[in-house]
Design an enzyme around this catalytic site. Structure first.
Site, short mmCIF file in Angstrom:
data_model
loop_
_atom_site.label_atom_id
_atom_site.label_comp_id
_atom_site.label_asym_id
_atom_site.label_seq_id
_atom_site.Cartn_x
_atom_site.Cartn_y
_atom_site.Cartn_z
N GLU A 78 12.47 -5.93 3.33
CA GLU A 78 12.05 -4.84 2.44
C GLU A 78 13.16 -3.85 2.10
O GLU A 78 13.14 -3.26 1.02
CB GLU A 78 10.78 -4.14 2.94
CG GLU A 78 10.92 -3.13 4.02
CD GLU A 78 9.59 -2.46 4.38
OE1 GLU A 78 9.31 -2.37 5.57
OE2 GLU A 78 8.85 -2.02 3.49
N ARG B 30 4.80 7.52 -2.68
CA ARG B 30 3.75 6.72 -3.32
C ARG B 30 4.28 5.90 -4.50
O ARG B 30 3.55 5.16 -5.13
CB ARG B 30 2.63 7.64 -3.81
CG ARG B 30 2.04 8.51 -2.72
CD ARG B 30 0.99 9.42 -3.28
NE ARG B 30 -0.18 8.69 -3.69
CZ ARG B 30 -1.16 8.34 -2.89
NH1 ARG B 30 -1.13 8.67 -1.63
NH2 ARG B 30 -2.18 7.65 -3.35
N LYS C 261 5.24 3.73 -0.23
CA LYS C 261 4.78 3.86 1.15
C LYS C 261 3.28 3.62 1.28
O LYS C 261 2.82 3.02 2.22
CB LYS C 261 5.13 5.25 1.68
CG LYS C 261 4.75 5.45 3.12
CD LYS C 261 5.94 5.77 3.96
CE LYS C 261 5.63 5.75 5.43
NZ LYS C 261 6.18 4.56 6.08
N CYS D 115 1.14 5.50 -6.86
CA CYS D 115 1.39 6.60 -7.77
C CYS D 115 0.89 7.88 -7.11
O CYS D 115 -0.02 7.87 -6.32
CB CYS D 115 0.69 6.46 -9.12
SG CYS D 115 1.08 4.95 -9.99
N GLU E 19 7.95 -8.52 12.50
CA GLU E 19 8.23 -7.16 12.04
C GLU E 19 9.72 -7.00 11.72
O GLU E 19 10.08 -6.35 10.73
CB GLU E 19 7.77 -6.15 13.10
CG GLU E 19 8.01 -4.69 12.77
CD GLU E 19 7.40 -4.20 11.46
OE1 GLU E 19 6.61 -4.92 10.84
OE2 GLU E 19 7.75 -3.09 11.04
N ASN F 180 -3.90 7.68 -10.96
CA ASN F 180 -3.49 6.82 -9.85
C ASN F 180 -4.61 5.80 -9.63
O ASN F 180 -5.75 6.19 -9.45
CB ASN F 180 -3.29 7.68 -8.60
CG ASN F 180 -3.22 6.85 -7.32
OD1 ASN F 180 -3.67 7.30 -6.27
ND2 ASN F 180 -2.68 5.68 -7.38
N GLY F 181 -4.24 4.52 -9.66
CA GLY F 181 -5.25 3.47 -9.45
C GLY F 181 -5.08 2.39 -10.48
O GLY F 181 -4.02 2.28 -11.13
N LYS G 258 11.08 -5.85 8.03
CA LYS G 258 11.98 -4.70 7.86
C LYS G 258 13.21 -5.11 7.07
O LYS G 258 13.62 -4.44 6.14
CB LYS G 258 12.46 -4.15 9.21
CG LYS G 258 11.61 -3.23 10.03
CD LYS G 258 11.16 -1.96 9.42
CE LYS G 258 9.99 -2.13 8.50
NZ LYS G 258 8.68 -1.89 9.01
N HIS H 183 9.46 -27.61 12.96
CA HIS H 183 8.48 -28.28 12.11
C HIS H 183 8.73 -28.03 10.63
O HIS H 183 7.82 -28.21 9.82
CB HIS H 183 7.06 -27.86 12.51
CG HIS H 183 6.69 -28.32 13.89
ND1 HIS H 183 6.48 -29.65 14.21
CD2 HIS H 183 6.55 -27.63 15.05
CE1 HIS H 183 6.20 -29.75 15.50
NE2 HIS H 183 6.25 -28.54 16.04
N TRP I 76 4.28 4.08 -9.47
CA TRP I 76 4.61 2.76 -8.95
C TRP I 76 3.97 1.78 -9.93
O TRP I 76 2.75 1.73 -10.07
CB TRP I 76 4.03 2.56 -7.55
CG TRP I 76 4.39 1.25 -6.96
CD1 TRP I 76 5.58 0.88 -6.41
CD2 TRP I 76 3.53 0.10 -6.86
NE1 TRP I 76 5.52 -0.42 -5.97
CE2 TRP I 76 4.28 -0.93 -6.24
CE3 TRP I 76 2.23 -0.17 -7.22
CZ2 TRP I 76 3.77 -2.19 -5.97
CZ3 TRP I 76 1.71 -1.43 -6.96
CH2 TRP I 76 2.48 -2.42 -6.35
C1 AGP Z 1 6.20 -1.48 6.20
O1 AGP Z 1 7.50 -1.15 6.41
C2 AGP Z 1 5.64 -1.31 4.90
N1 AGP Z 1 6.21 -0.37 4.09
C3 AGP Z 1 4.24 -1.78 4.64
O2 AGP Z 1 4.16 -3.11 5.04
C4 AGP Z 1 3.08 -1.00 5.28
O3 AGP Z 1 3.08 -1.18 6.66
C5 AGP Z 1 1.76 -1.47 4.65
O4 AGP Z 1 1.78 -1.21 3.29
C6 AGP Z 1 0.55 -0.87 5.30
O5 AGP Z 1 0.52 0.52 5.14
P1 AGP Z 1 -0.48 1.42 5.97
O6 AGP Z 1 -0.09 1.27 7.40
O7 AGP Z 1 -0.30 2.80 5.45
O8 AGP Z 1 -1.86 0.87 5.74
#
Ligand code: AGP
Length: 605
Positions: free
Chosen positions: A485, A27, A600, A2, A478, A110-111, A482, A501, A86
């Site tokens: 998400e 956020r 983010k 948020c 990774e 926020n929190g 990607k 396995h 969020w």
């Molecule tokens: C990656 O594409 C993400 N959006 C997410 O996994 C991100 O890397 C993670 O939340 C960590 O964020 P930070 O690097 O700001 O700590």
């Protein structure tokens, strides 16, 4: 998560709040809302969805004209607070959108208020009605209960009752020219500009309006009133110096690209080059090399993409410096009573420097005696505040929720660190291998549109698998993250040798599998897994720097990347994987910059 904002000054507040919220949308974007104080009354406008939808709603209200009091407030009020959400407690809906109003108070939060259930119960017993399912609404009720006529004291009394994480901004009919704010484990800054006073979750919200920015620490309060800002902690009023930052250069701009994610991928070469440059300077002028000489163990804590850069670092550090490296997901590390041996260097990797789990894990490692290094993309953040030493990656601001250039920048920094550790331990360390990476990544990008042709197959898949060994396994992880998400396709990144396995049972006719092969010594071994996939009817896309494997009959499609020091290859091989996720998301009609349910910066547990 948020984002919260507050403004009081000489300009109409609504557009200022909306602009700030737009810059905080990374956020969260489940709902947005603002509350305004105008002629002795509080008004709130809330909307499900992104800030743009709220903006349209406000425009409609304003068109309604001055006959509607809320329209008048939207056009004229000079003081207000805003929120982009969020969702944690309660679905994304207008009812659960902030601000929450109760009695004479309006709040944004926020929190997470961890004891909200007990607090809410006591409010319900008093006969108070709640209009949302959120944990945050209880704050407005507690403010009303603790109302002593003084806004700051009322907030202080209220905050003392709250457990959990919170950045809160409050306006009240008791103080029509004031905003009170406080912080505990959620980021908060306040700012002063020519046209007013501001509060926000993060610097970009104030980049074009504030001349001075003051970060709050946990347990601190600020009262913005008239033209002054006063700061308080538990001892009383305190002095604060503004951050020494240039605030004007950081405004988002698509520069002709359709999405920030694609634009940010195009910035990978610059992100790598600038990270290497910054880190070299940081090392040259610091005591940090002595720390490296003493380091016997490494613990890396991080989340998501940053965790994957930690895995890449493990392969590089163990191979080059022969130091054992433990890489832990921060949310696990923080609750597992980790063992921290003497001479441990703990590295917290975080693009934002604000991820709640990473912060808590980093703090714990430090408390247990580790020297704490922060690797972040933020010149100032909660993580840099607690770290003993900070390496700033040079990716520049990243807006797309899916991390791209910040990952490549983290890798550049961590590879530099791996070589520095090797050097400190008297091992061979060829730093020149790093200097070629910006140009090589440029080469990968020059071909990247070719990836588009693979998107339709992936977009139509039920599930997708990514496989690799050693450093290639990190790229597989990774690539998979990607894809899931932003395309919402079920996907897994797997060590190639582990496929047989269990996961191989999921491969059937037509299942797309992405194999990554950049390390000669593992190539044949990974090809064994490719053959196993092929034998079950899977369709293999190979990302490789070894052209001979692209010609193998088991490989349906391939994408060639240039060769580099093999340990560092994820910095290149991840680029086509980022592109694959991007084009697959577009093919499926998704917005790659704002994937559903995500944000983010994850500032809650
Ligand atoms: C990656 O594409 C993400 N959006 C997410 O996994 C991100 O890397 C993670 O939340 C960590 O964020 P930070 O690097 O700001 O700590």
């Amino acid at each position: 998560m948020c984002g919260i904002v507050g403004y009081l000054g000489t300009k109409p507040a609504a557009p200022v709040l909306l602009q700030g919220l737009k810059r905080l949308e990374y956020r969260g974007y489940d709902s947005a809302g603002i509350a305004l104080l105008h002629r002795g009354a509080l008004y709130a406008v809330k909307q499900k969805g992104k800030v743009g939808e709220l903006e349209r709603k406000i425009e409609e209200i304003e068109k309604g004209g001055a006959t509607k009091r809320v329209g008048c407030a939207a056009a004229e009020s000079r003081i207000g607070i805003g929120h982009t959400r969020w969702a944690t407690h309660g679905a994304p809906s207008p009812q659960n959108a902030h601000p929450h109003l109760f009695g004479k108070f309006a709040i944004v939060h926020n929190g997470i208020i961890e004891n909200f259930a007990a607090l809410k119960e006591s409010c319900l017993l008093r006969g108070e009605k709640f209009s949302s399912e959120t944990d945050s609404e209880v704050i407005a009720h507690l403010l009303a209960q603790n109302d002593c006529g003084d806004l700051l004291q009322t907030l202080q009394k209220t905050a003392a009752l709250l457990e959990g994480s919170f950045a809160i901004a409050v306006i009240s009919l008791n103080a029509p020219d004031a905003i009170a704010v406080c912080r505990n484990k959620s980021p908060l800054i306040v700012g002063r500009g020519k046209e007013g006073l501001y509060a926000a979750s993060d610097i970009p919200a104030l980049a074009s309006s504030a001349d001075e920015i003051f970060p709050l620490s946990d347990g601190e309060f600020a009262l913005l009133q008239g033209e002054t800002i006063k700061f308080f902690d538990k001892t009383g009023e305190i002095d604060k110096k503004p951050l020494a930052l240039s605030l004007r250069a950081d405004l988002p701009n698509l520069c002709g690209f359709s999405h920030y994610m694609r634009k940010e991928m195009s910035e990978i070469p610059a992100a790598i080059a600038s990270s290497l440059q910054k880190i070299e300077v940081d090392f040259r002028f610091s005591h940090f090399c002595e720390v490296l000489c003493q380091t016997e163990y490494l613990q890396i804590v991080a989340c998501g993409t940053a965790y994957h850069s930690g895995i890449a670092a493990k392969y590089a550090v163990e191979a080059l410096a022969r130091i054992p490296v433990e890489v832990r997901v921060a949310s696990e590390y923080r609750y597992c009573d980790p063992i921290v041996k003497k001479n441990t260097l703990a590295i917290a990797v975080s693009q934002s420097g604000e991820t709640a789990d990473t912060l808590a894990a980093a703090q714990l490692a430090k408390e247990k005696g580790a020297y704490l290094l922060a690797v972040t993309n933020a010149p100032y953040s909660s993580l840099t505040e607690i770290a003993d030493f900070h390496l700033e990656t040079g990716a520049g601001r990243e807006i797309g929720v899916a991390a791209t250039k910040s990952f490549n920048a983290q890798l550049a920094a961590l590879y530099f660190l791996a070589l520095s550790l090797a050097k400190a331990k008297g091992k061979a360390a060829d730093f020149s291998a790093l200097q070629t990476l910006p140009a090589l990544s440029e080469e990968v990008l020059s071909d990247i549109e070719k990836i588009k042709q693979f998107a339709p197959v992936f977009a139509a898949a039920k599930s997708v698998y990514f496989i690799g060994r050693g450093a290639d396994y990190c790229a597989a992880l990774e690539g998979s993250l990607k894809l899931k998400e932003i395309s919402y396709l079920p996907s897994e990144g797997y060590p190639a040798g582990e496929l047989k396995h269990g996961t191989l049972a999921l491969v059937e006719k037509g299942t797309p599998v992405v194999a990554i092969i950049t390390q000669k010594k593992f190539a044949e071994k990974t090809m064994n897994a490719v053959c196993e996939v092929y034998a079950r009817g899977g369709r293999v896309l190979l990302i490789t720097s070894l052209a001979e494997y692209a010609a193998r009959k088991e490989v349906e499609q391939s994408f060639l990347i240039p060769r580099c020091e093999e340990l560092f290859s994820p910095i290149l091989s991840v680029i086509p994987l980022q592109a694959l996720a991007y084009y697959t998301a577009l093919e499926r009609g998704n917005d790659p910059d704002k994937p559903r349910n995500l944000a983010k910066s994850v500032t809650v547990e």
